[in-house]
Design an enzyme around this catalytic site. Sequence first.
Site, PDB file in Angstrom:
ATOM      1  N   GLY A 276     -60.445  12.480-102.562  1.00 11.54           N
ATOM      2  CA  GLY A 276     -60.821  12.125-103.923  1.00 11.54           C
ATOM      3  C   GLY A 276     -60.607  13.211-104.946  1.00 11.54           C
ATOM      4  O   GLY A 276     -61.109  13.088-106.079  1.00 11.54           O
ATOM      5  N   ASP A 277     -59.876  14.274-104.605  1.00 12.74           N
ATOM      6  CA  ASP A 277     -59.538  15.338-105.554  1.00 12.74           C
ATOM      7  C   ASP A 277     -58.244  15.975-105.040  1.00 12.74           C
ATOM      8  O   ASP A 277     -57.446  15.308-104.380  1.00 12.74           O
ATOM      9  CB  ASP A 277     -60.670  16.345-105.683  1.00 12.74           C
ATOM     10  CG  ASP A 277     -60.699  17.018-107.061  1.00 12.74           C
ATOM     11  OD1 ASP A 277     -59.632  17.503-107.489  1.00 12.74           O
ATOM     12  OD2 ASP A 277     -61.764  17.071-107.689  1.00 12.74           O
ATOM     13  N   ASP A 278     -58.011  17.266-105.321  1.00  6.35           N
ATOM     14  CA  ASP A 278     -56.783  17.907-104.867  1.00  6.35           C
ATOM     15  C   ASP A 278     -56.680  17.874-103.339  1.00  6.35           C
ATOM     16  O   ASP A 278     -57.650  18.151-102.628  1.00  6.35           O
ATOM     17  CB  ASP A 278     -56.750  19.369-105.316  1.00  6.35           C
ATOM     18  CG  ASP A 278     -56.630  19.511-106.824  1.00  6.35           C
ATOM     19  OD1 ASP A 278     -56.067  18.609-107.470  1.00  6.35           O
ATOM     20  OD2 ASP A 278     -57.102  20.531-107.358  1.00  6.35           O
ATOM     21  N   SER A 309     -53.429  11.801-103.541  1.00  8.20           N
ATOM     22  CA  SER A 309     -54.535  12.189-104.418  1.00  8.20           C
ATOM     23  C   SER A 309     -54.454  11.347-105.680  1.00  8.20           C
ATOM     24  O   SER A 309     -53.822  11.735-106.665  1.00  8.20           O
ATOM     25  CB  SER A 309     -54.461  13.683-104.757  1.00  8.20           C
ATOM     26  OG  SER A 309     -55.472  14.033-105.670  1.00  8.20           O
TER      27      SER A 309
END
Length: 485
Positions: A276-278, A309
């Site tokens: 849910g991010d990098d 991502s």
Amino acid sequence: MLDTSRFNRRRVIPAIIVLWIVGFALTYLWQTDSLTRIQLFARAPPSTPPQPPPPSQPVPRGYRAVVYNLTDFGGVGDGKTVNTEAFERAIAAIKIYENKGGGQLNVQAGKWLTAPFNLTSRMTLFLEEGAVILGIQDERYWPLMPPLPSYGFGREQAGPRYGSLIHGQHLKDVIITGHNGTINGQGKSWWTKHRKKLLNYTRGPLIQIMWSRDIIISNVTLRDSPFWTLHPYDCKNLTIANLTILAPVRGAPNTDGIDPDSCEDVLIENCYISVGDDGIAIKSGWDQYGIAYGRPSTNISIRNLTIRSVVSAGISIGSEMSGGVSNISVQNIHIWESRRGVRIKTAPGRGAYVKNILYRNITFDNLRVGIVIKTDYNEHPFGYDPKALPDIKDISYFGIHGTGVRVPVRIQGSPEIPIRDVVFQDMSVGITNRKKHVFQCSYVEGRVIGYIFPAACENLDIYNERGELVRRSDSQNVSDIDYSF
């Protein structure tokens, strides 16, 4: 006259042979019986601490001195029993062998609920097929720790921070591996409380190893971390290989996959990351705290990864890079269905540098922006110095390909932070938008070698395939950044 000496020899020699055979047989039976008793003892329930149980199984020569199973220490893999004490007792037993070759802890198939626990040096944590370590969801069981010295604050809130589910400090020779067992942080409750502002402290990572060296993490699945998933901090000689790292692509804030932070001599390879991010974020401290701590991330090789991502970037450098980032190689990467591909992000106040960065053989598949360098990523702790300007230079992009990319390149320098020595060669990216602004530049100096698609911005010098100058740019400070798409 009868020769009795000859007669006696004929009788004595056979008797000696018989006695020798009988003695050998008795010795064999005694040894066999002893071995049986030892084997039975090895399967017996362990004695209570501080005396550890005998090893659960033999160990190959040259590997760990002892091997234990979590069940030897009372572990119950029913998904309900809290196994923190079982992990702690097992690791305490292994610590006894720290200077004798170390030990291995096998986590068998099952669901092993636990609060956070600490590893020890010369230890292997081995997750068998079907083994799942589950992080307890009640934050009251998670210890509070001081802020990282290169951050000064908890990353989300001032003051302390929650520790990680699996933690270690000042370790040497640690292995986390297995037959693709799983470490699950059960992060959904953390994400919900974070969104509702119900947490008083910064969330903790799934795994955090600090001030350590000679670490291997391989062949396991990491999923649903409360915060960053795998966070090595100020470590040296680190190998991360054959991991699957998962979190929901939406609604799981800050669940970065792998965040090497002020680390040196790192290999990351053969991983699948969808979070849910990098997917990966290389860091080295935050503003004035990172500058003061002064530990760079350097000599990092990233290769053979598939990353997704949706809300962030496949591979990022920064934005916390105030100790410096250098000598980074990113090769053979497939980034799909993501907001951004490869990104460098920094800002005034960060200080330090990002330099000698190589991207080679990168494939983009359905991205909003492929290549990003951003110099105004404005998240700062209180009291930072806006005059601490980072130096961004020597960034190379070779073999950049893909389809379905809205903006292949967006490199945004500024008068305060110009970007120098950027090189593009062998680039062909299919675009989804035929508008003019698909290769965007601002305060950038560098060159293009040979033919690339889409055509480069006018800020860059043009060379042919033989390395001969074709056109010198006189517009390096032109700004052509369009955030409307």
